[in-house]
Design an enzyme around this catalytic site. Structure first.
Site, PDB file in Angstrom:
ATOM      1  N   SER A 196       2.793   5.044  -2.116  1.00  0.00           N
ATOM      2  CA  SER A 196       3.560   6.225  -1.722  1.00  0.00           C
ATOM      3  C   SER A 196       4.168   6.848  -2.972  1.00  0.00           C
ATOM      4  CB  SER A 196       4.661   5.847  -0.738  1.00  0.00           C
ATOM      5  OG  SER A 196       4.106   5.316   0.444  1.00  0.00           O
ATOM      6  N   ARG A 204       6.596   0.124   5.586  1.00  0.00           N
ATOM      7  CA  ARG A 204       5.477   1.050   5.835  1.00  0.00           C
ATOM      8  C   ARG A 204       5.641   1.810   7.153  1.00  0.00           C
ATOM      9  NH1 ARG A 204       1.859   0.459   2.011  1.00  0.00           N
ATOM     10  NH2 ARG A 204       0.049   1.230   3.124  1.00  0.00           N
ATOM     11  N   LEU A 233       9.977   2.099  -2.120  1.00  0.00           N
ATOM     12  CA  LEU A 233       8.935   3.078  -1.859  1.00  0.00           C
ATOM     13  C   LEU A 233       7.647   2.377  -2.241  1.00  0.00           C
ATOM     14  CD1 LEU A 233       8.615   5.969  -0.851  1.00  0.00           C
ATOM     15  CD2 LEU A 233       8.823   6.754  -3.196  1.00  0.00           C
ATOM     16  N   ASP A 234       6.757   2.215  -1.272  1.00  0.00           N
ATOM     17  CA  ASP A 234       5.538   1.445  -1.492  1.00  0.00           C
ATOM     18  C   ASP A 234       4.743   1.965  -2.681  1.00  0.00           C
ATOM     19  OD1 ASP A 234       5.960  -0.260   0.706  1.00  0.00           O
ATOM     20  OD2 ASP A 234       5.083   1.217   2.060  1.00  0.00           O
ATOM     21  N   ARG A 235       3.967   1.094  -3.263  1.00  0.00           N
ATOM     22  CA  ARG A 235       3.147   1.427  -4.426  1.00  0.00           C
ATOM     23  C   ARG A 235       2.222   2.605  -4.140  1.00  0.00           C
ATOM     24  NH1 ARG A 235      -1.650  -1.880  -6.536  1.00  0.00           N
ATOM     25  NH2 ARG A 235      -2.014  -0.955  -8.570  1.00  0.00           N
TER      26      ARG A 235
END
Length: 182
Positions: free
Chosen positions: A48, A143, A44-46
């Site tokens: 998000s 992403r 999970l992206d930073r």
């Protein structure tokens, strides 16, 4: 028996336990979870927020993270503008990204979900409306949700993963975690 942890990852926290090599320390999973032997099942992206699953079972980790298992992942996305029927239809059909077409997504406009405030807050512009979408995808490219909404002309302002398979964020505040039942 495998352990499975449900974690509500806050904004700007890395989906890993260490941040080696960064000139300025950044928050990692170790700031919140002190359980030996568990690792994130997926990313999970930073920038998000939301549900991150951690497990100590490699097979379970693969079933959750590997796109070939097509486990549904549902996101709540605050997007710029007000997507109409054509934009939603494009998301439902699948959009063309630089790395190829996406699988069809479930996509619908929803009312403001009343989530916790984000720190820092999402930028607000009087002249540009925004709204919320619920998107369910069954793959996990880098992403992907952000690129999909941008491809239909509605960049994502805030992204929260609400569920993975049958596991949800329900009852978990940002930074909190619990073990999954059974």
């Amino acid at each position: 028996m495998a352990r499975l942890i449900l974690f509500n990852k806050p904004y700007e926290v890395l989906s890993q336990f260490t941040d080696a090599g960064s000139p300025t320390p950044r928050a990692t999973l170790s700031n919140f979870i002190d359980v030996p032997g568990v690792y994130p099942a997926g990313r999970l992206d930073r920038d998000s927020e939301g549900l991150l699953l951690l497990t100590d079972d490699g097979r379970q980790q693969a079933r959750i993270a590997d796109p070939s298992f097509k486990m549904p992942k549902t996101y709540l996305a605050q997007v710029e503008g007000l997507p109409g029927d054509a934009a939603l239809a494009a998301l439902r059909k699948g959009v063309i990204l630089k790395d190829g077409p996406t699988r069809p997504a479930e996509a619908e406009r929803i009312d403001d979900p009343g989530l916790w405030p984000r720190d820092p807050p999402v930028r607000y512009r009087k002249s540009v409306p925004d709204c919320w979408l619920r998107l369910t995808i069954r793959e996990g490219r880098n992403r992907q949700v952000r690129r999909m909404t941008a491809a239909v002309g509605h960049p994502t302002l805030r992204l929260v993963r609400w569920s993975v398979g049958d596991w949800t964020l329900a009852g978990l505040a940002p930074g909190e975690w619990r073990e999954a039942d059974g």
